[in-house]
Write a protein that holds these residues in place. Structure first.
Motif, PDB file in Angstrom:
ATOM      1  N   THR A  65       0.939  -1.168   0.004  1.00  0.00           N
ATOM      2  CA  THR A  65      -0.061   0.104   0.099  1.00  0.00           C
ATOM      3  C   THR A  65       0.948   1.496   0.015  1.00  0.00           C
ATOM      4  OG1 THR A  65      -0.110  -0.106   2.427  1.00  0.00           O
ATOM      5  CG2 THR A  65      -1.965  -1.072   1.128  1.00  0.00           C
ATOM      6  N   ARG A 116       0.477   4.184  -2.993  1.00  0.00           N
ATOM      7  CA  ARG A 116       0.213   5.702  -2.579  1.00  0.00           C
ATOM      8  C   ARG A 116       0.861   6.516  -3.444  1.00  0.00           C
ATOM      9  NH1 ARG A 116      -2.466   7.111   2.218  1.00  0.00           N
ATOM     10  NH2 ARG A 116      -3.163   5.251   3.491  1.00  0.00           N
ATOM     11  N   PHE A 162      -0.355   8.726  -6.507  1.00  0.00           N
ATOM     12  CA  PHE A 162      -1.249   9.854  -6.400  1.00  0.00           C
ATOM     13  C   PHE A 162      -0.533  11.232  -6.540  1.00  0.00           C
ATOM     14  CE2 PHE A 162      -3.189   7.671  -2.782  1.00  0.00           C
ATOM     15  CZ  PHE A 162      -3.808   6.742  -3.279  1.00  0.00           C
ATOM     16  N   THR A 169      -5.182   5.529 -10.413  1.00  0.00           N
ATOM     17  CA  THR A 169      -5.186   6.073  -9.052  1.00  0.00           C
ATOM     18  C   THR A 169      -6.399   5.373  -8.249  1.00  0.00           C
ATOM     19  OG1 THR A 169      -4.681   8.112  -9.542  1.00  0.00           O
ATOM     20  CG2 THR A 169      -5.949   8.160  -7.761  1.00  0.00           C
ATOM     21  N   ASN A 170      -7.655   5.202  -9.173  1.00  0.00           N
ATOM     22  CA  ASN A 170      -8.915   4.544  -8.408  1.00  0.00           C
ATOM     23  C   ASN A 170      -8.473   3.047  -7.855  1.00  0.00           C
ATOM     24  OD1 ASN A 170     -10.476   6.710  -9.190  1.00  0.00           O
ATOM     25  ND2 ASN A 170     -11.196   5.870 -10.979  1.00  0.00           N
ATOM     26  N   GLU A 214      -6.415   3.231  -5.021  1.00  0.00           N
ATOM     27  CA  GLU A 214      -7.329   3.322  -3.792  1.00  0.00           C
ATOM     28  C   GLU A 214      -7.929   2.023  -3.544  1.00  0.00           C
ATOM     29  OE1 GLU A 214     -10.132   6.176  -4.901  1.00  0.00           O
ATOM     30  OE2 GLU A 214      -8.472   7.888  -4.876  1.00  0.00           O
ATOM     31  N   GLU A 215      -8.219   1.068  -4.299  1.00  0.00           N
ATOM     32  CA  GLU A 215      -8.916  -0.210  -3.913  1.00  0.00           C
ATOM     33  C   GLU A 215      -7.919  -0.911  -3.286  1.00  0.00           C
ATOM     34  OE1 GLU A 215     -12.003  -0.741  -3.931  1.00  0.00           O
ATOM     35  OE2 GLU A 215     -12.455   1.289  -4.872  1.00  0.00           O
ATOM     36  N   LEU A 220     -10.411   5.818   0.758  1.00  0.00           N
ATOM     37  CA  LEU A 220      -9.702   7.038   0.358  1.00  0.00           C
ATOM     38  C   LEU A 220     -10.323   7.776  -0.824  1.00  0.00           C
ATOM     39  CD1 LEU A 220      -5.899   6.298   0.035  1.00  0.00           C
ATOM     40  CD2 LEU A 220      -7.095   7.005   2.104  1.00  0.00           C
ATOM     41  N   LYS A 221     -11.487   7.216  -1.172  1.00  0.00           N
ATOM     42  CA  LYS A 221     -12.103   7.934  -2.456  1.00  0.00           C
ATOM     43  C   LYS A 221     -12.644   9.050  -1.807  1.00  0.00           C
ATOM     44  CE  LYS A 221     -14.357   5.302  -5.242  1.00  0.00           C
ATOM     45  NZ  LYS A 221     -14.108   5.311  -6.575  1.00  0.00           N
ATOM     46  N   LYS A 264      -4.770  12.389   0.482  1.00  0.00           N
ATOM     47  CA  LYS A 264      -4.644  10.895   0.465  1.00  0.00           C
ATOM     48  C   LYS A 264      -3.340  10.450   1.183  1.00  0.00           C
ATOM     49  CE  LYS A 264      -7.651  10.584  -3.435  1.00  0.00           C
ATOM     50  NZ  LYS A 264      -7.934  10.144  -4.918  1.00  0.00           N
TER      51      LYS A 264
END
Length: 223
Positions: free
Chosen positions: A143, A147, A150, A201-202, A205-206, A216-217, A222
């Motif tokens: 994770t 990040r 972003f 980016t989406n 986030e998942e 984080l949506k 973020k």
């Protein structure tokens, strides 16, 4: 390993395969642009059917897992995230196809001065970095690495937001109708590339959602 773990392992394997496939589609579309290789662009269009086929297969597997195994906790989060991720991966494939369609509409290579002014080469380099990060972070459930996309997406947004001004300046200095048309094509390609950044980016986030149970949506910060 029980049956649910087997199903989840196969689901992740299919998602990883799809991630690499759309990454390859974007790489080929970018390579086709710089080499003005229409055959390579057509190959991307042809491979879009594979992307769509994998999406349907993954959708079906997710429905199967939810219906038969009633997963909970991280297993449930992973299945839910997978349904969202596969949709965004398919859209990345769509945009790779869209880039190639614009390339096929051009009869001559794009003006290098135009490409530099619109910062398209810089944009492509960022997208390729983001795709590499996405593949690694997803395969390893990292994770912290996820990040990092972003800030890269913000750089894409900045290039995209300045594209209109760059386009106007280029058109004002040109009377060549073909070059002007290329500039319009390139603006559309920039828009599509920026959307690819959004989809990456989406997905990142998942990854954070299913691994860390953090949503984080729609959050501005973020980090």
């Amino acid at each position: 390993m029980n049956l649910l773990e087997t199903e989840l392992g196969e689901l992740k394997s299919e998602l990883i395969d799809m991630t690499h496939l759309v990454k390859e589609q974007m790489e080929k579309s970018i390579a086709a642009f710089y080499t003005f290789d229409h055959d390579l662009a057509k190959e991307v269009l042809k491979n879009e059917k594979r992307v769509n086929g994998i999406e349907l297969k993954i959708d079906s597997r997710c429905e199967h897992i939810l219906a038969l195994f009633n997963p909970v906790a991280i297993d449930l989060r992973f299945v839910v995230a997978s349904l969202k991720m596969v949709s965004d991966l398919e859209r990345i494939g769509d945009n790779a196809e869209g880039l190639c369609k614009f390339l096929l509409m051009a009869e001559k290579p794009f003006d290098p001065q135009l490409v530099e002014k619109m910062r398209f080469k810089e944009m492509n380099a960022i997208i390729l970095d983001m795709l590499n990060v996405l593949c690694e972070s997803f395969e390893t459930d990292n994770t912290k690495l996820a990040r990092t996309v972003f800030s890269m997406d913000e750089a894409l947004d900045e290039i995209n937001s300045n594209a209109n001004v760059a386009l106007a300046e280029y058109i004002q200095g040109n009377n060549d109708k073909e070059k002007i048309m290329h500039a319009i094509y390139l603006l559309s390609m920039i828009r599509k590339t920026e959307r690819v950044g959004d989809y990456i980016t989406n997905i990142s986030e998942e990854i954070i959602f299913y691994v860390k149970a953090k949503v984080l949506k729609h959050k501005k910060n973020k980090e």
